[in-house]
Every structure is written in structure tokens, then in C-alpha cells.
Design a protein around this motif. Structure first.
Motif, PDB file in Angstrom:
ATOM      1  N   SER A 259       0.818  -1.212   0.000  1.00 40.76           N
ATOM      2  CA  SER A 259       0.000   0.000   0.000  1.00 40.76           C
ATOM      3  C   SER A 259       0.853   1.265   0.000  1.00 40.76           C
ATOM      4  CB  SER A 259      -0.943   0.002   1.210  1.00 40.76           C
ATOM      5  OG  SER A 259      -0.215  -0.126   2.416  1.00 40.76           O
ATOM      6  N   ASP A 260       2.016   1.216   0.637  1.00 40.61           N
ATOM      7  CA  ASP A 260       2.960   2.331   0.628  1.00 40.61           C
ATOM      8  C   ASP A 260       4.312   1.815   1.108  1.00 40.61           C
ATOM      9  OD1 ASP A 260       2.765   2.182   3.456  1.00 40.61           O
ATOM     10  OD2 ASP A 260       1.185   3.693   3.478  1.00 40.61           O
ATOM     11  N   GLN A 261       5.297   2.714   1.147  1.00 40.16           N
ATOM     12  CA  GLN A 261       6.652   2.284   1.524  1.00 40.16           C
ATOM     13  C   GLN A 261       6.709   1.844   2.984  1.00 40.16           C
ATOM     14  OE1 GLN A 261       9.750   4.856   0.096  1.00 40.16           O
ATOM     15  NE2 GLN A 261      11.302   3.990   1.442  1.00 40.16           N
ATOM     16  N   ALA A 262       5.915   2.470   3.842  1.00 40.04           N
ATOM     17  CA  ALA A 262       5.911   2.077   5.260  1.00 40.04           C
ATOM     18  C   ALA A 262       5.381   0.649   5.412  1.00 40.04           C
ATOM     19  CB  ALA A 262       5.067   3.059   6.069  1.00 40.04           C
ATOM     20  N   HIS A 263       4.348   0.319   4.656  1.00 39.35           N
ATOM     21  CA  HIS A 263       3.808  -1.044   4.687  1.00 39.35           C
ATOM     22  C   HIS A 263       4.866  -2.038   4.216  1.00 39.35           C
ATOM     23  CE1 HIS A 263       0.857  -4.164   2.856  1.00 39.35           C
ATOM     24  NE2 HIS A 263       1.119  -4.476   4.099  1.00 39.35           N
ATOM     25  N   PHE A 264       5.556  -1.703   3.140  1.00 38.37           N
ATOM     26  CA  PHE A 264       6.627  -2.560   2.628  1.00 38.37           C
ATOM     27  C   PHE A 264       7.707  -2.773   3.689  1.00 38.37           C
ATOM     28  CE2 PHE A 264      10.880  -2.298   0.420  1.00 38.37           C
ATOM     29  CZ  PHE A 264      10.961  -3.654   0.138  1.00 38.37           C
ATOM     30  N   GLN A 265       8.110  -1.689   4.362  1.00 39.31           N
ATOM     31  CA  GLN A 265       9.160  -1.787   5.391  1.00 39.31           C
ATOM     32  C   GLN A 265       8.729  -2.726   6.513  1.00 39.31           C
ATOM     33  OE1 GLN A 265      12.126   0.268   5.946  1.00 39.31           O
ATOM     34  NE2 GLN A 265      11.995   1.721   4.261  1.00 39.31           N
ATOM     35  N   ARG A 266       7.476  -2.606   6.960  1.00 39.75           N
ATOM     36  CA  ARG A 266       6.990  -3.432   8.072  1.00 39.75           C
ATOM     37  C   ARG A 266       6.970  -4.911   7.691  1.00 39.75           C
ATOM     38  NH1 ARG A 266       3.127   0.617   8.371  1.00 39.75           N
ATOM     39  NH2 ARG A 266       1.544  -0.753   7.464  1.00 39.75           N
ATOM     40  N   VAL A 267       6.433  -5.217   6.513  1.00 43.14           N
ATOM     41  CA  VAL A 267       6.320  -6.612   6.087  1.00 43.14           C
ATOM     42  C   VAL A 267       7.707  -7.208   5.856  1.00 43.14           C
ATOM     43  CG1 VAL A 267       5.465  -8.166   4.284  1.00 43.14           C
ATOM     44  CG2 VAL A 267       4.024  -6.294   5.111  1.00 43.14           C
ATOM     45  N   PHE A 268       8.602  -6.445   5.226  1.00 46.05           N
ATOM     46  CA  PHE A 268       9.953  -6.926   4.960  1.00 46.05           C
ATOM     47  C   PHE A 268      10.670  -7.250   6.269  1.00 46.05           C
ATOM     48  CE2 PHE A 268      14.445  -6.638   4.031  1.00 46.05           C
ATOM     49  CZ  PHE A 268      14.557  -7.207   2.766  1.00 46.05           C
ATOM     50  N   LYS A 269      10.594  -6.351   7.242  1.00 45.59           N
ATOM     51  CA  LYS A 269      11.291  -6.580   8.505  1.00 45.59           C
ATOM     52  C   LYS A 269      10.724  -7.783   9.243  1.00 45.59           C
ATOM     53  CE  LYS A 269      12.957  -4.326  12.704  1.00 45.59           C
ATOM     54  NZ  LYS A 269      13.024  -3.068  13.497  1.00 45.59           N
ATOM     55  N   ALA A 270       9.411  -7.997   9.158  1.00 41.92           N
ATOM     56  CA  ALA A 270       8.794  -9.133   9.838  1.00 41.92           C
ATOM     57  C   ALA A 270       9.267 -10.462   9.265  1.00 41.92           C
ATOM     58  CB  ALA A 270       7.270  -9.038   9.738  1.00 41.92           C
ATOM     59  N   HIS A 271       9.611 -10.487   7.966  1.00 41.00           N
ATOM     60  CA  HIS A 271      10.054 -11.725   7.333  1.00 41.00           C
ATOM     61  C   HIS A 271      11.572 -11.901   7.352  1.00 41.00           C
ATOM     62  CE1 HIS A 271       5.955 -11.637   5.712  1.00 41.00           C
ATOM     63  NE2 HIS A 271       6.121 -12.906   5.381  1.00 41.00           N
ATOM     64  N   VAL A 272      12.311 -10.808   7.285  1.00 43.50           N
ATOM     65  CA  VAL A 272      13.769 -10.877   7.106  1.00 43.50           C
ATOM     66  C   VAL A 272      14.513 -10.544   8.395  1.00 43.50           C
ATOM     67  CG1 VAL A 272      15.696 -10.096   5.639  1.00 43.50           C
ATOM     68  CG2 VAL A 272      13.400 -10.273   4.684  1.00 43.50           C
ATOM     69  N   GLY A 273      13.824  -9.957   9.370  1.00 41.19           N
ATOM     70  CA  GLY A 273      14.463  -9.650  10.642  1.00 41.19           C
ATOM     71  C   GLY A 273      15.270  -8.377  10.633  1.00 41.19           C
ATOM     72  N   THR A 274      15.166  -7.596   9.557  1.00 42.34           N
ATOM     73  CA  THR A 274      15.875  -6.327   9.471  1.00 42.34           C
ATOM     74  C   THR A 274      15.183  -5.456   8.435  1.00 42.34           C
ATOM     75  OG1 THR A 274      18.081  -5.318   9.281  1.00 42.34           O
ATOM     76  CG2 THR A 274      17.518  -6.991   7.651  1.00 42.34           C
ATOM     77  N   THR A 275      15.546  -4.192   8.378  1.00 49.84           N
ATOM     78  CA  THR A 275      14.922  -3.276   7.437  1.00 49.84           C
ATOM     79  C   THR A 275      15.505  -3.456   6.036  1.00 49.84           C
ATOM     80  OG1 THR A 275      16.559  -1.552   7.814  1.00 49.84           O
ATOM     81  CG2 THR A 275      14.630  -1.576   9.276  1.00 49.84           C
ATOM     82  N   PRO A 276      14.774  -3.020   4.993  1.00 47.86           N
ATOM     83  CA  PRO A 276      15.338  -3.076   3.640  1.00 47.86           C
ATOM     84  C   PRO A 276      16.664  -2.327   3.525  1.00 47.86           C
ATOM     85  CG  PRO A 276      12.985  -2.664   3.528  1.00 47.86           C
ATOM     86  CD  PRO A 276      13.369  -2.561   4.982  1.00 47.86           C
ATOM     87  N   GLY A 277      16.776  -1.183   4.212  1.00 44.08           N
ATOM     88  CA  GLY A 277      18.014  -0.416   4.138  1.00 44.08           C
ATOM     89  C   GLY A 277      19.185  -1.160   4.735  1.00 44.08           C
ATOM     90  N   ARG A 278      18.957  -1.801   5.859  1.00 47.53           N
ATOM     91  CA  ARG A 278      20.033  -2.564   6.488  1.00 47.53           C
ATOM     92  C   ARG A 278      20.390  -3.789   5.642  1.00 47.53           C
ATOM     93  NH1 ARG A 278      23.595  -1.022  10.571  1.00 47.53           N
ATOM     94  NH2 ARG A 278      24.823  -2.888  10.978  1.00 47.53           N
ATOM     95  N   PHE A 279      19.380  -4.394   5.042  1.00 48.05           N
ATOM     96  CA  PHE A 279      19.622  -5.558   4.187  1.00 48.05           C
ATOM     97  C   PHE A 279      20.491  -5.175   2.988  1.00 48.05           C
ATOM     98  CE2 PHE A 279      18.391  -8.339   0.614  1.00 48.05           C
ATOM     99  CZ  PHE A 279      18.671  -9.571   1.172  1.00 48.05           C
ATOM    100  N   ARG A 280      20.287  -3.975   2.455  1.00 48.06           N
ATOM    101  CA  ARG A 280      21.066  -3.537   1.295  1.00 48.06           C
ATOM    102  C   ARG A 280      22.500  -3.221   1.664  1.00 48.06           C
ATOM    103  NH1 ARG A 280      18.395   0.754  -2.413  1.00 48.06           N
ATOM    104  NH2 ARG A 280      17.970  -1.117  -3.641  1.00 48.06           N
ATOM    105  N   SER A 281      22.759  -2.772   2.899  1.00 47.00           N
ATOM    106  CA  SER A 281      24.076  -2.253   3.278  1.00 47.00           C
ATOM    107  C   SER A 281      25.155  -3.326   3.195  1.00 47.00           C
ATOM    108  CB  SER A 281      24.028  -1.687   4.697  1.00 47.00           C
ATOM    109  OG  SER A 281      23.785  -2.700   5.639  1.00 47.00           O
TER     110      SER A 281
END
Length: 281
Positions: A259-281
Motif C-alpha cells: 500500500s505504501d513504503q511504510a507497509h513494505f518496510q513493516r512486512v519486509f522486517k517481519a520476514h527478514v528480521g531487518t529493514t530493507p536499508g540494512r539488508f542492502r548495506s
């Protein structure tokens, strides 16, 4: 080589995970997390994963008989697509390491030393062996180091070959009725073909010739997830791949149907255990 690895002391004081990737070794990715309280939803991924508990205790979910306590010095080998989660014991923190291996690369390596292709689904294995854990730690330290890629690949291949002989606790693949898998195939194909589109339960029921209740139950039996949870997991797996490819987060959120970037961030962190930004680093 992409490496975000602070000094040992800084890493011990920072629970955020650190990642290692190298374009010269595209078939492997590693992470470390120290004193983490982050929790994962039940999930699966297209890679073969090897997890190591370094400190504290955690709870493994994904076995038919219920949760399994994991202690420091334990390794967990999880084949691709098996639904699972490893989380810290409630109210505590734990330290862990994780390797993700490309399944095609792994299958080719195994066929080199066995001479045969696998004939049945692989079990999850939980191995409580201090020597194996220490060996894994040395392997991961080598990956995070500045050693040449060929040294890292050789150590990884040797570790896999030796650890394939480890027995441990085996969690077999659940028995799935073939007719049920075939019946929900049209719904799975639809979700795979349109990951960014919300597919109503009514439509999945129509595609399978089932009631909505039957669709939910059949999905749980065949995939280990409800249809909605399966689609969210699929979107996150696609996001992981595209983040590694350099896609922007706002574009990802839009193109994957969040629905928006905040929704994406929440779902990603719940599955991957970290934020998209941290995952990219």
C-alpha cells in the motif's frame, strides 16, 4: 565485495545484523546478528539456509510435533521452500549467524561428489555438535575476511560435503496428498504470475473449484501458509532479490503491491528480521 562489518566490539554492542556478499561468489550470502531480539514470522525462501546459534537460546518452529528449543552451539540446515522461523526465547536476546546458498549451485556441488541427483525431498536437520559449530564459525569468519574468493569457495564446498554426513535431528517434509497439490496449482500459478495484485479469496476458490474454507485449509496443508501469508512471503522474496539488484524502495513497494513504503518496510522486517536499508548495506 559488499561488506558491512563493524569492529568486533562495535558489533557486540549493536544488535542490528551485518551482511556479507561478493559478486565473485553470487551463490552465497551471509549474515551475523549479536544480542538480537528481532523476531521472524514463519517464512520460506528459495535458498538453502544454514543457521548457527552462537549465544543464548532460540525456538525453532516448523516441525509437526511443535517448537524445538535451540541452544548455543547448534546448527540448523533448512532446505529451500520449507516454512520455518527461529526466534529468541521470549524476553531474551540471542546471537546467530546465517548462510544462504543458491539451490542450483548447491545441487551441482552435491552431484559432483555423490555422482547422483537427489531422489527425495530433503529433511530439515538440527545438529547439536560443538565441533561442527566451531567449524561453521571459522567458515563464516573467512567469508567476512579479505581472503581471496577461491579460498572462500573451497572452504564452503568442503564444509558442505563434510556436513552432509552429519545426522542430528531430522524434520521430514510433511506428506502432502498429490491430488490436493494439483487442485490448488491454478491458485498458486495465479499468485506467482501476479505478485503485485491482490487476489481475493473468492477468486482463488473459483480457480480451484473449492470453497473459501477449503482453499485456506488446502494452502496450509500444501504450502504451510494461508494464501495471503504465502503471497506476502513471495513478495518479500522478490524484494530481497531486487534490493540486491539495486532497485529503489519506493519503486519496489509500488511494483510489488504494497500500500505504501511504510507497509513494505513493516512486512519486509517481519520476514527478514531487518529493514530493507540494512539488508542492502
Amino acid at each position: 565485495m559488499y561488506l558491512h562489518s563493524p569492529s568486533g566490539q562495535a558489533q557486540r554492542n549493536n544488535p542490528a545484523p551485518v551482511f556479507w556478499r561478493d559478486p565473485a561468489l553470487p551463490f552465497v550470502e551471509s549474515r551475523r546478528a549479536c544480542h538480537s531480539r528481532a523476531c521472524y514470522r514463519p517464512h520460506h525462501h528459495p535458498t538453502f539456509s544454514i543457521g548457527a546459534v552462537d549465544c543464548g537460546t532460540s525456538v525453532f518452529t516448523g516441525a509437526a510435533d511443535g517448537p524445538i528449543a535451540l541452544h548455543a552451539g547448534t546448527l540448523v540446515f533448512v532446505p529451500a521452500t520449507r516454512v520455518h522461523a527461529c526466534n529468541p526465547t521470549p524476553g531474551t536476546a540471542w546471537s546467530y549467524q546465517m548462510l544462504h546458498l543458491d539451490t542450483a549451485w548447491l545441487a551441482a556441488i552435491r552431484q559432483e561428489y555423490t555422482g547422483t541427483a537427489p531422489t527425495k525431498a530433503e529433511s530439515i536437520r538440527i545438529v547439536a555438535n560443538r565441533a561442527s559449530h566451531l567449524r561453521f564459525c571459522r567458515l563464516n569468519a573467512l567469508l567476512f575476511s579479505n581472503a581471496p574468493p577461491h579460498d572462500k569457495e573451497a572452504a564452503l564446498i568442503e564444509f558442505i560435503g563434510d556436513c552432509d554426513a552429519e545426522q542430528g535431528l531430522r524434520i521430514e517434509t510433511p506428506s502432502i496428498p498429490s491430488h490436493l497439490a494439483e487442485q490448488i496449482r491454478p491458485a498458486l500459478d495465479c499468485l506467482l504470475a501476479t505478485p503485485s495484485t491482490h487476489i481475493a479469496l473468492d477468486e482463488l476458490a473459483y480457480l480451484t473449484g473449492m470453497s473459501r474454507y477449503q482453499v485456506i485449509r488446502a494452502f496450509r496443508t500444501v504450502t504451510g501458509m494461508t494464501p495471503h501469508a504465502w503471497q506476502m512471503n513471495q513478495r518479500v522474496n522478490l524484494a530481497r532479490e531486487r534490493i540486491r539488484g539495486g532497485d529503489g524502495f519506493s519503486d519496489l513497494a509500488y511494483h510489488l503491491g504494497f500500500s505504501d513504503q511504510a507497509h513494505f518496510q513493516r512486512v519486509f522486517k517481519a520476514h527478514v528480521g531487518t529493514t530493507p536499508g540494512r539488508f542492502r548495506s
